[in-house]
Design a protein around this motif. Structure first.
Motif, PDB file in Angstrom:
ATOM      1  N   SER A   1      53.783  39.992  42.571  1.00  0.00           N
ATOM      2  CA  SER A   1      53.318  39.664  41.224  1.00  0.00           C
ATOM      3  C   SER A   1      52.199  38.650  41.264  1.00  0.00           C
ATOM      4  CB  SER A   1      54.496  39.136  40.400  1.00  0.00           C
ATOM      5  OG  SER A   1      54.079  38.798  39.106  1.00  0.00           O
ATOM      6  N   ARG A   2      52.334  37.643  42.111  1.00  0.00           N
ATOM      7  CA  ARG A   2      51.266  36.655  42.226  1.00  0.00           C
ATOM      8  C   ARG A   2      49.982  37.279  42.769  1.00  0.00           C
ATOM      9  NH1 ARG A   2      55.655  33.288  43.846  1.00  0.00           N
ATOM     10  NH2 ARG A   2      55.295  33.830  46.030  1.00  0.00           N
ATOM     11  N   THR A   3      50.144  38.140  43.774  1.00  0.00           N
ATOM     12  CA  THR A   3      48.964  38.811  44.321  1.00  0.00           C
ATOM     13  C   THR A   3      48.289  39.694  43.276  1.00  0.00           C
ATOM     14  OG1 THR A   3      49.982  38.789  46.514  1.00  0.00           O
ATOM     15  CG2 THR A   3      48.168  40.322  46.172  1.00  0.00           C
ATOM     16  N   HIS A   4      49.119  40.395  42.504  1.00  0.00           N
ATOM     17  CA  HIS A   4      48.571  41.249  41.462  1.00  0.00           C
ATOM     18  C   HIS A   4      47.791  40.441  40.428  1.00  0.00           C
ATOM     19  CE1 HIS A   4      48.414  44.797  38.861  1.00  0.00           C
ATOM     20  NE2 HIS A   4      48.742  44.003  37.859  1.00  0.00           N
ATOM     21  N   GLU A   5      48.337  39.313  40.034  1.00  0.00           N
ATOM     22  CA  GLU A   5      47.650  38.490  39.035  1.00  0.00           C
ATOM     23  C   GLU A   5      46.373  37.882  39.606  1.00  0.00           C
ATOM     24  OE1 GLU A   5      47.200  37.180  35.211  1.00  0.00           O
ATOM     25  OE2 GLU A   5      48.703  38.551  36.069  1.00  0.00           O
TER      26      GLU A   5
ATOM     27  N   ILE B   1      42.627  38.335  38.206  1.00  0.00           N
ATOM     28  CA  ILE B   1      41.707  37.231  37.948  1.00  0.00           C
ATOM     29  C   ILE B   1      40.401  37.427  38.710  1.00  0.00           C
ATOM     30  CG2 ILE B   1      41.387  34.749  38.238  1.00  0.00           C
ATOM     31  CD1 ILE B   1      44.403  34.431  37.877  1.00  0.00           C
ATOM     32  N   ALA B   2      40.529  37.901  39.983  1.00  0.00           N
ATOM     33  CA  ALA B   2      39.314  38.136  40.767  1.00  0.00           C
ATOM     34  C   ALA B   2      38.459  39.218  40.142  1.00  0.00           C
ATOM     35  CB  ALA B   2      39.698  38.521  42.199  1.00  0.00           C
ATOM     36  N   ALA B   3      39.117  40.284  39.630  1.00  0.00           N
ATOM     37  CA  ALA B   3      38.346  41.338  38.971  1.00  0.00           C
ATOM     38  C   ALA B   3      37.659  40.818  37.724  1.00  0.00           C
ATOM     39  CB  ALA B   3      39.286  42.502  38.630  1.00  0.00           C
TER      40      ALA B   3
ATOM     41  N   GLY C   1      35.789  41.956  46.827  1.00  0.00           N
ATOM     42  CA  GLY C   1      36.177  43.343  47.055  1.00  0.00           C
ATOM     43  C   GLY C   1      37.404  43.497  47.933  1.00  0.00           C
ATOM     44  N   VAL C   2      37.720  42.489  48.772  1.00  0.00           N
ATOM     45  CA  VAL C   2      38.909  42.590  49.626  1.00  0.00           C
ATOM     46  C   VAL C   2      40.182  42.575  48.802  1.00  0.00           C
ATOM     47  CG1 VAL C   2      37.735  41.527  51.571  1.00  0.00           C
ATOM     48  CG2 VAL C   2      38.947  40.082  49.937  1.00  0.00           C
ATOM     49  N   LEU C   3      40.104  42.079  47.562  1.00  0.00           N
ATOM     50  CA  LEU C   3      41.295  42.058  46.709  1.00  0.00           C
ATOM     51  C   LEU C   3      41.551  43.386  46.029  1.00  0.00           C
ATOM     52  CD1 LEU C   3      40.792  38.575  45.019  1.00  0.00           C
ATOM     53  CD2 LEU C   3      42.221  39.150  46.991  1.00  0.00           C
ATOM     54  N   GLY C   4      40.597  44.296  46.062  1.00  0.00           N
ATOM     55  CA  GLY C   4      40.788  45.592  45.437  1.00  0.00           C
ATOM     56  C   GLY C   4      40.566  45.526  43.955  1.00  0.00           C
ATOM     57  N   PRO C   5      39.478  46.077  43.439  1.00  0.00           N
ATOM     58  CA  PRO C   5      39.242  46.023  41.994  1.00  0.00           C
ATOM     59  C   PRO C   5      40.280  46.816  41.249  1.00  0.00           C
ATOM     60  CG  PRO C   5      37.676  47.506  43.075  1.00  0.00           C
ATOM     61  CD  PRO C   5      38.430  46.812  44.164  1.00  0.00           C
ATOM     62  N   LEU C   6      40.684  46.309  40.081  1.00  0.00           N
ATOM     63  CA  LEU C   6      41.705  46.951  39.268  1.00  0.00           C
ATOM     64  C   LEU C   6      41.047  47.847  38.237  1.00  0.00           C
ATOM     65  CD1 LEU C   6      44.095  43.945  38.629  1.00  0.00           C
ATOM     66  CD2 LEU C   6      44.279  45.708  40.367  1.00  0.00           C
TER      67      LEU C   6
ATOM     68  N   GLY D   1      56.318  39.712  35.353  1.00  0.00           N
ATOM     69  CA  GLY D   1      55.244  39.344  34.434  1.00  0.00           C
ATOM     70  C   GLY D   1      55.135  37.845  34.261  1.00  0.00           C
ATOM     71  N   LEU D   2      56.281  37.169  34.117  1.00  0.00           N
ATOM     72  CA  LEU D   2      56.273  35.712  33.980  1.00  0.00           C
ATOM     73  C   LEU D   2      55.788  35.051  35.261  1.00  0.00           C
ATOM     74  CD1 LEU D   2      59.599  35.164  32.011  1.00  0.00           C
ATOM     75  CD2 LEU D   2      57.267  35.087  31.127  1.00  0.00           C
ATOM     76  N   THR D   3      56.120  35.658  36.408  1.00  0.00           N
ATOM     77  CA  THR D   3      55.635  35.099  37.667  1.00  0.00           C
ATOM     78  C   THR D   3      54.118  35.170  37.740  1.00  0.00           C
ATOM     79  OG1 THR D   3      57.683  35.779  38.767  1.00  0.00           O
ATOM     80  CG2 THR D   3      55.807  35.280  40.170  1.00  0.00           C
ATOM     81  N   GLY D   4      53.540  36.294  37.279  1.00  0.00           N
ATOM     82  CA  GLY D   4      52.091  36.397  37.250  1.00  0.00           C
ATOM     83  C   GLY D   4      51.457  35.396  36.305  1.00  0.00           C
ATOM     84  N   LEU D   5      52.075  35.212  35.123  1.00  0.00           N
ATOM     85  CA  LEU D   5      51.560  34.207  34.189  1.00  0.00           C
ATOM     86  C   LEU D   5      51.614  32.810  34.801  1.00  0.00           C
ATOM     87  CD1 LEU D   5      53.081  35.315  30.767  1.00  0.00           C
ATOM     88  CD2 LEU D   5      50.772  35.701  31.636  1.00  0.00           C
ATOM     89  N   ARG D   6      52.719  32.509  35.460  1.00  0.00           N
ATOM     90  CA  ARG D   6      52.838  31.179  36.083  1.00  0.00           C
ATOM     91  C   ARG D   6      51.767  30.989  37.157  1.00  0.00           C
ATOM     92  NH1 ARG D   6      57.683  31.634  36.902  1.00  0.00           N
ATOM     93  NH2 ARG D   6      58.506  30.483  35.108  1.00  0.00           N
ATOM     94  N   GLU D   7      51.475  32.069  37.899  1.00  0.00           N
ATOM     95  CA  GLU D   7      50.427  31.981  38.914  1.00  0.00           C
ATOM     96  C   GLU D   7      49.063  31.736  38.269  1.00  0.00           C
ATOM     97  OE1 GLU D   7      48.492  32.289  42.667  1.00  0.00           O
ATOM     98  OE2 GLU D   7      50.559  31.879  42.049  1.00  0.00           O
ATOM     99  N   ARG D   8      48.760  32.460  37.201  1.00  0.00           N
ATOM    100  CA  ARG D   8      47.467  32.305  36.520  1.00  0.00           C
ATOM    101  C   ARG D   8      47.305  30.888  35.961  1.00  0.00           C
ATOM    102  NH1 ARG D   8      43.636  35.549  33.655  1.00  0.00           N
ATOM    103  NH2 ARG D   8      44.650  37.450  34.383  1.00  0.00           N
ATOM    104  N   VAL D   9      48.355  30.386  35.312  1.00  0.00           N
ATOM    105  CA  VAL D   9      48.278  29.052  34.722  1.00  0.00           C
ATOM    106  C   VAL D   9      48.180  27.986  35.803  1.00  0.00           C
ATOM    107  CG1 VAL D   9      49.524  27.376  33.303  1.00  0.00           C
ATOM    108  CG2 VAL D   9      49.431  29.776  32.610  1.00  0.00           C
ATOM    109  N   SER D  10      48.926  28.144  36.887  1.00  0.00           N
ATOM    110  CA  SER D  10      48.893  27.136  37.949  1.00  0.00           C
ATOM    111  C   SER D  10      47.534  27.080  38.624  1.00  0.00           C
ATOM    112  CB  SER D  10      49.989  27.437  38.981  1.00  0.00           C
ATOM    113  OG  SER D  10      49.729  28.674  39.640  1.00  0.00           O
TER     114      SER D  10
END
Length: 543
Positions: free
Chosen positions: A156-160, A164-166, A220-225, A334-343
C-alpha cells in the motif's frame, strides 16, 4: 524399574542369567535410540518384552515417544497394533519355555502387557503429539498472517508513493513543457535581433529537455499509473481546493449519504499541489469507506486552514444497519496509503472507531512542506516487529523442566501400579491345578508319604491299641497309629433296631484300628485289628 513375580505361582521365569542380561541391555539400547529410530525401537522392544515381562516401563517410554513423533494416524496405528501382535506372539511362544504356564497363559499375559505398556502410553503420546503439532501450526499461521499484513502495508505504501510520483511527473512535466515551449518561442523571436540572447534561450530549452528526460528516468522506475479517475476524482490544478471538497461532498449526498461540510480559513489554492492533493485523497478515501462500511450514517467533514497547519476531520456515526455481507471487513490498505502520503509531507494521520460506534479520520498536514526534510524522518511509523516470546529466565526454565520431570515420574508410577494390578488380577483369574487325592499307603512307601496320606501318630489311638494289638514283626523299628476315625463295628441287628443305642451296646461294639509299622524309614507292614469300646463316645471325639 523391573517387576518381580517370584511371589506369584506360575509367573516365576527361570531363564539363564546371560540371556536375561542380554535382553535387558538390548532394551536399554533401544530406549536410548528411540528418538532417532522410533519404529524400530518399538518393534524390537515389544519382542523383547514378550520374553522379559519385567521390562514393562522402558517399553512404555518407547511407545509414548514413538506415538508422539509419528504424525500419520494410519502409520501410528499400524505400528502400535504390529507391536501388540509381536508382543503377544513372543509371550505365547516363550511362556512354556520359562515354566510360566501354557501357551494360552502366555497369550493372555501378552495381551495384559500390551494393553498396559503399549496401548495406554501410545494413546497418551498420540494426544501429546497432536497438541505439539497444533501449537506449531498455530504459531506458523500467526507468523504467516503477520508477514502478510506487513506485505500488504508495504504494498500500500509503495502504491501510494507510485501515485505521488506519477502526480509529480504530471505536474513538473507540465511546467517544464511550458518552459521549453516559451524558450523555443523566445529563441525564434531573438534569432535576428539578438543572437547572444537567442543562444541563451536555446540553452534554456535544451536544459529543460534534459530535465524532462532525467525526470522520466528517475520516476519511471516506479511505474506510471493509469488514469482511471473521472469527474471530481480527476487530479487538476483545482484538486484539494474548497470547490473540490464541496464537489466530493455533493457526490456523496447524491447517493444518500448525509454530509455536513465546514471550512475554517482561506482556500488552499495558494498552497503547493502536493498539499492540496493530500487533502483531496484523505477526504475522498474517508467518504469511500463510509459508502462501503457505514451506508446511511451521518458524516461530518471539517477543514481547518491556518498559517502553520491544515487540519482535516472526517467522522461518521454508527450505521443504522450493518453493511452487506459481501463488503466484508476493510483491509486497512487505503488508510495505510493515506498515512504514507501525509507522512511524506511531514504530517500525521490517525484513524479509528469512536465511542458512539462510528469512525473518525484525523489528519494534520504542513501547509508548506520542507523540501530538505528526509521522508524517513517525517513521523512514518516503523513496521512492528513480529511478536517474540519473552526470553525465559533460567529459573523459569528450571521450573518447567522440573515440572515435566515430575509429571513423567508420576505417570510412570501410575503405569507401574496399573501393570501390577493387571498382572495380579490376571493371575488370580488363572485356573488352578486339579485336585489329586493322595495315594493309598503301600509296602515300601516312606514314612513321610504315609503320614501325608493317613496323618500322624495319635497317642489316644495308640493307648486304645495297647494290650489288644497283634504282635509286631520282629524287624520293625516303629509303628504309627494314625488319628483318622476308624470303622465303628456293630452287629447288623443292633444297627437295624432304632431303640438300641449303638454306642452303649454292651460287648457288641468294636473299633477298627489300622497300624503302620516301618523298618527304618520304609513301610514294612500294615495291620488292621479291632478293640472293644470302653466309653460311650468314639475315640476320635475324645481327641
Amino acid at each position: 524399574m523391573l517387576l518381580t513375580y517370584s511371589t506369584m505361582e506360575g509367573f516365576t521365569p527361570s531363564p539363564p542369567v546371560l540371556p536375561l542380561l542380554l535382553l535387558s541391555g538390548a532394551i536399554l539400547v533401544l530406549l536410548a535410540v528411540r528418538r532417532r529410530y522410533p519404529i524400530t525401537s518399538l518393534l524390537g522392544a515389544s519382542a523383547f518384552l514378550g520374553a522379559l515381562p519385567a521390562a514393562g516401563l522402558p517399553v512404555a517410554v518407547i511407545a509414548y515417544t514413538t506415538a508422539r513423533q509419528l504424525a500419520s494416524a494410519r502409520r501410528r496405528t499400524s505400528v502400535l497394533f504390529g507391536a501388540t501382535g509381536l508382543l503377544v506372539v513372543v509371550a505365547a511362544v516363550v511362556a512354556p519355555l520359562y515354566a510360566a504356564g501354557s501357551r494360552s497363559f502366555g497369550f493372555g499375559l501378552g495381551l495384559v502387557l500390551a494393553a498396559t505398556t503399549l496401548l495406554v502410553p501410545g494413546l497418551v503420546g498420540t494426544a501429546r503429539g497432536q497438541q505439539d503439532r497444533l501449537l506449531r501450526a498455530l504459531g506458523e499461521r500467526a507468523a504467516a498472517a503477520e508477514e502478510a499484513r506487513r506485505l500488504a502495508e508495504s504494498e500500500s505504501r509503495t502504491h501510494e508513493r507510485s501515485r505521488i510520483a506519477a502526480e509529480m511527473h504530471d505536474l513538473v512535466g507540465h511546467r517544464l513543457s511550458l518552459i521549453s515551449l516559451h524558450s523555443g518561442g523566445l529563441e525564434m523571436a531573438l534569432g535576428k535581433e539578438s543572437p547572444e540572447l537567442r543562444d541563451e534561450a536555446a540553452l534554456v530549452r535544451k536544459a529543460t529537455g534534459d530535465a524532462m528526460r532525467e525526470l522520466r528516468e528517475v520516476l519511471g522506475v516506479l511505474g506510471p499509473l493509469g488514469r482511471d479517475d473521472t469527474g471530481t476524482g480527476a487530479l487538476t490544478d483545482a484538486t484539494g481546493t474548497r470547490a473540490d471538497i464541496e464537489a466530493l461532498a455533493e457526490e456523496s449526498r447524491r447517493v444518500g449519504i448525509a454530509v455536513a461540510l465546514t471550512w475554517d480559513g482561506p482556500d488552499l489554492d495558494v498552497r503547493p499541489a502536493m498539499v492540496r492533493r493530500a487533502v483531496h485523497r484523505v477526504v475522498r478515501e474517508s467518504l469511500t469507506n463510509v459508502h462501503r462500511y457505514a451506508p446511511g450514517s451521518h458524516v461530518t467533514v471539517a477543514v481547518t486552514h491556518t498559517d502553520d497547519r491544515v487540519g482535516l476531520l472526517v467522522r461518521n456515526g454508527a450505521p443504522p444497519s450493518p453493511p452487506p455481507a459481501t463488503t466484508g471487513l476493510g483491509t486497512g490498505r487505503g488508510l495505510t496509503g493515506l498515512r504514507e502520503r501525509v507522512s511524506l509531507l511531514g504530517g500525521t494521520l490517525d484513524a479509528g472507531p469512536t465511542a458512539s460506534g462510528g469512525f473518525a479520520v484525523t489528519a494534520d498536514i504542513r501547509p508548506e512542506p520542507d523540501p530538505e526534510a528526509d521522508p524517513a524522518d517525517t513521523g512514518e511509523p516503523a513496521p512492528e516487529p513480529l511478536p517474540q516470546p519473552p526470553p525465559a529466565r533460567s529459573f523459569d526454565g528450571f521450573q518447567r523442566r522440573a515440572a515435566n520431570a515430575l509429571t513423567g515420574l508420576l505417570g510412570l508410577a501410575g503405569l507401574a501400579v496399573l501393570m501390577l494390578l493387571s498382572l495380579a488380577l490376571f493371575h488370580s483369574a488363572r485356573p488352578g491345578s486339579p485336585y489329586v487325592p493322595p495315594e493309598d499307603p503301600r509296602i515300601g512307601m516312606s514314612r513321610e508319604e504315609v503320614e501325608d496320606a493317613v496323618g500322624s501318630d495319635s497317642s489316644v489311638v495308640r493307648a486304645a491299641a495297647t494290650g489288644r494289638e497283634p504282635a509286631r514283626p520282629d524287624d520293625v523299628t516303629r509303628c504309627v497309629y494314625p488319628s483318622l476315625p476308624g470303622e465303628h463295628i456293630v452287629p447288623q441287628h443292633v444297627r437295624d433296631d432304632p431303640e438300641i443305642d449303638a454306642w452303649t451296646y454292651d460287648g457288641a461294639a468294636h473299633y477298627l484300628i489300622t497300624r503302620y509299622c516301618f523298618r527304618g524309614d520304609e513301610l514294612a507292614a500294615i495291620d488292621r485289628f479291632t478293640v472293644p469300646m470302653v466309653s460311650q463316645k468314639p475315640p476320635w471325639e475324645a481327641l
